[in-house]
Design an enzyme around this catalytic site. Structure first.
Site, short mmCIF file in Angstrom:
data_model
loop_
_atom_site.label_atom_id
_atom_site.label_comp_id
_atom_site.label_asym_id
_atom_site.label_seq_id
_atom_site.Cartn_x
_atom_site.Cartn_y
_atom_site.Cartn_z
N LYS A 206 28.25 8.31 47.15
CA LYS A 206 26.87 8.06 46.73
C LYS A 206 25.87 8.92 47.50
O LYS A 206 25.00 9.56 46.93
CB LYS A 206 26.56 6.57 46.90
CG LYS A 206 25.26 6.11 46.28
CD LYS A 206 25.21 4.59 46.32
CE LYS A 206 23.98 4.06 45.61
NZ LYS A 206 23.96 2.59 45.58
N GLU A 212 34.54 9.01 55.97
CA GLU A 212 35.92 9.19 55.53
C GLU A 212 36.01 10.18 54.36
O GLU A 212 36.88 11.05 54.33
CB GLU A 212 36.52 7.84 55.11
CG GLU A 212 36.53 6.79 56.21
CD GLU A 212 35.32 5.89 56.19
OE1 GLU A 212 35.43 4.75 56.66
OE2 GLU A 212 34.25 6.32 55.70
N GLY A 267 28.43 0.43 44.82
CA GLY A 267 29.72 1.12 44.82
C GLY A 267 30.79 0.39 44.05
O GLY A 267 31.53 0.99 43.26
N ARG A 268 30.92 -0.92 44.27
CA ARG A 268 32.00 -1.66 43.60
C ARG A 268 31.69 -1.94 42.13
O ARG A 268 32.52 -2.50 41.42
CB ARG A 268 32.26 -2.96 44.35
CG ARG A 268 31.03 -3.85 44.56
CD ARG A 268 31.33 -4.91 45.61
NE ARG A 268 30.16 -5.71 45.96
CZ ARG A 268 29.24 -5.36 46.84
NH1 ARG A 268 29.34 -4.18 47.46
NH2 ARG A 268 28.21 -6.15 47.12
N GLU A 353 33.61 -8.34 48.99
CA GLU A 353 32.46 -7.60 49.47
C GLU A 353 31.17 -8.15 48.89
O GLU A 353 30.11 -8.07 49.52
CB GLU A 353 32.61 -6.12 49.13
CG GLU A 353 31.65 -5.21 49.90
CD GLU A 353 32.03 -3.74 49.80
OE1 GLU A 353 32.87 -3.30 50.61
OE2 GLU A 353 31.49 -3.04 48.93
N HIS A 384 59.46 -13.13 43.68
CA HIS A 384 60.49 -12.98 44.70
C HIS A 384 59.89 -12.64 46.07
O HIS A 384 60.60 -12.12 46.94
CB HIS A 384 61.48 -11.90 44.26
CG HIS A 384 62.20 -12.24 43.00
ND1 HIS A 384 63.35 -12.99 42.99
CD2 HIS A 384 61.90 -11.99 41.70
CE1 HIS A 384 63.75 -13.16 41.74
NE2 HIS A 384 62.89 -12.56 40.93
N LYS A 499 30.60 0.91 59.87
CA LYS A 499 30.31 2.34 59.76
C LYS A 499 29.44 2.81 60.92
O LYS A 499 29.68 3.87 61.52
CB LYS A 499 29.58 2.62 58.44
CG LYS A 499 30.43 2.55 57.20
CD LYS A 499 29.58 2.92 55.99
CE LYS A 499 30.38 2.94 54.71
NZ LYS A 499 29.56 3.34 53.56
#
Length: 555
Positions: A206, A212, A267-268, A353, A384, A499
């Site tokens: 953004k 990162e 963002g999400r 979030e 399982h 951050k």
């Protein structure tokens, strides 16, 4: 000040919790043969069965009353109309505008944002068609064969999940890779298999300053320049989805290849924007529009359907019942479809979030539980792995089972086994080990108690449109819960804190760290001892927003 737990409806629900504590879900079906018909709902290509919950008719009616007495109608209207509902960041929340396909304007600060959205959609269309057709060439004239999306969080999870879910729609000559982890082995493993002449990188950030993502992007650019030779042209192989056009151009990306999105896109919630470029490249622009159409259909349902027949509202209210009254701490997402193997991770971010908050929109501490811990994996594998704990353990975990009804050609027997396994598990969680009689199961210390709740979500087929509707369904579910809890579902100050401190440690790695705690100082010393100074100078920058303090909304 309004206090949710002191409301008449909340206290009535607390009494109902005690009244229904010993209810058996299976007895609801015995007492009401129409329960399945009454507690199931279809919206487009999605079918929801919410009948296997420890929710009586009286409880459901009171939960709907809780929604009626909340600010949901007002807050929903504000979200769709572009009002500021992200109060701590002083922003509107308009991911719904990104999939708005009608002619009506959507205003932010008095300006209709739909023309900008339409222009960006057209840019996505032209670019995706050029790459898919082979018209877009790399530096030596070859067509693109590999697309690498570099992002993190919402800039990775949404497009990653969608591209994998819709793999059968993928362009046969394009392959997609997603790099998110700052661990260098992630990007090295991806790059080792690629040819720079036929690789396209999408830098999805953004602000174009996420540490990162920038570190991975710079590593990719260095690899490209080192391996492409004298003819290397960064502009032919790197594009960006970002609000920071200037920083993207300084990186080497051509201005016309910076795809815009806006501050009011979280963002999400961003896969509907230019962050969804990998989706359009994979399934084609028409498929991308179908994804938007499915989400838009769910938007209309969310706006128009009464609460008692509103799929996101019902899912949200049932979740509130378990979180706030029954004491469930977690929510399991179990898709019985390998194509949806990334869905639990995507929904984990979306929910945790958004609603992982401990203060209300005024900054006051809340005295009730908010968002659940969301987790899960594909179904037959889960049977399982963790199903033993869900069947017989001491944890109480509501489950969302998700599957598509239409099988892939040639594997109909596999798909039949998959669906019957899912239905068997949902039934077993409810029924438990009944044996030949209730008395027998009560004598068996190894029996499964049953009475474990679940919803079942069936897609007619896993198509772009139905996937869009499914994601929008969960977005609105999370929103409804946030409104009822009176929290802001659209900020993430906990993420920003991490951050900021990461930036401070990186910047001060060689300085006196005495103001950090003794543990951090000791660990920093170990890190310094294993890295030369040159390796500790990796560029990092943080968004300006990470240093901002929340804007408190006054009462």
């Amino acid at each position: 000040m309004f206090q949710l737990t002191r409301s008449v409806t909340w206290q009535a629900l607390e009494r109902l919790r005690d009244k229904t504590a010993n209810d058996r879900i299976r007895d609801y079906f015995t007492n009401d043969p129409q329960r399945f018909e009454k507690m199931s709902l279809r919206v487009g290509g999605l079918f929801l069965d919410y009948s296997k919950h420890q929710v009586s008719d009286e409880v459901l009616a009171k939960l709907i009353e809780l929604a009626d007495h909340s600010a949901l109608v007002q807050r929903r209207a504000q979200m769709f109309s572009g009002d500021i509902i992200n109060v701590t960041e002083n922003r509107p929340v308009l991911h719904t505008a990104l999939r708005h396909l009608g002619d009506e304007p959507v205003y932010v600060d008095g300006e209709d944002v739909m023309p900008e959205i339409t222009r960006t959609r057209e840019q996505i269309k032209l670019f995706s068609e050029a790459v898919r057709s082979g018209e877009w060439k790399g530096y030596n004239g070859q067509r693109i064969k590999d697309v690498v999306n570099i992002g993190i969080g919402g800039s990775d999870l949404g497009p990653n999940m969608a591209v994998r879910a819709l793999l059968k729609y993928r362009h046969p000559e394009l392959h997609f890779h997603f790099v998110s982890n700052v661990d260098g082995t992630h990007i090295q493993k991806v790059l080792s298999r690629l040819d720079p002449a036929t690789t396209l990188f999408i830098v999805s950030t953004k602000t174009f300053s996420t540490q990162e993502t920038l570190l991975n992007a710079k590593t990719a650019r260095r690899w490209f320049l080192e391996n492409a030779g004298e003819d290397a042209d960064v502009g032919a192989h790197f594009i960006a989805a970002s609000t920071n056009r200037k920083a993207a151009m300084e990186f080497g990306i051509r201005e016309e290849n910076v795809f815009e999105f806006w501050a009011w896109v979280g963002g999400r919630y961003s896969m509907w924007s230019s962050i969804g470029l990998p989706i359009a490249l994979s399934i084609g622009f028409e498929g991308f529009i179908e994804l938007l159409e499915g989400a838009h259909e769910m938007d209309r349902h969310f706006i128009e359907a009464p609460f008692a027949q509103n799929m996101p509202v019902l899912m949200a209210l049932i979740g509130i019942w378990y979180i706030n009254f029954i004491g469930a701490e977690t929510q399991a997402i179990v898709p019985y479809d390998q194509a949806l193997n990334q869905l639990p991770s995507f929904l984990q971010q979306l929910d945790m979030e958004s609603n992982g908050k401990s203060v209300d929109i005024f900054g006051h501490p809340v005295n009730y539980k908010t968002g659940p811990i969301v987790w899960g994996q594909t179904g037959s594998n889960g049977q399982h792995a963790f199903f033993q704990l869900l069947h017989q353990g001491t944890r109480y975990v509501p489950i969302d089972f998700i599957a598509s009804l239409k099988p892939e050609p040639g594997v109909e027997d596999h798909h039949f086994a998959l669906l019957t396994n899912m239905l068997a598990q949902a039934n077993a969680f409810m029924e438990g080990s009944q044996g030949d009689s209730k008395e027998l199961s009560q004598l068996d210390p190894y029996s499964c108690p049953g009475n474990r709740p679940s919803s079942t979500l069936l897609l007619d087929e896993l198509t772009p449109k139905n996937l869009g509707a499914l994601i929008a369904l969960y977005e609105h579910k999370v929103f409804v819960q946030g409104v009822i809890w009176n929290i802001n579902s659209f900020d993430q100050w906990g993420v920003q804190l991490g951050k900021r401190i990461a930036g401070e440690i990186s910047e001060r790695i060689d300085a006196n760290a005495a103001d950090f705690d003794a543990s951090t100082q000791g660990l920093l010393e170990l890190v310094r001892a294993h890295f030369p100074t040159s390796a500790r100078k990796a560029d990092s920058a943080e968004p300006a927003s990470s240093d901002k303090k929340p804007v408190r909304k006054k009462r």
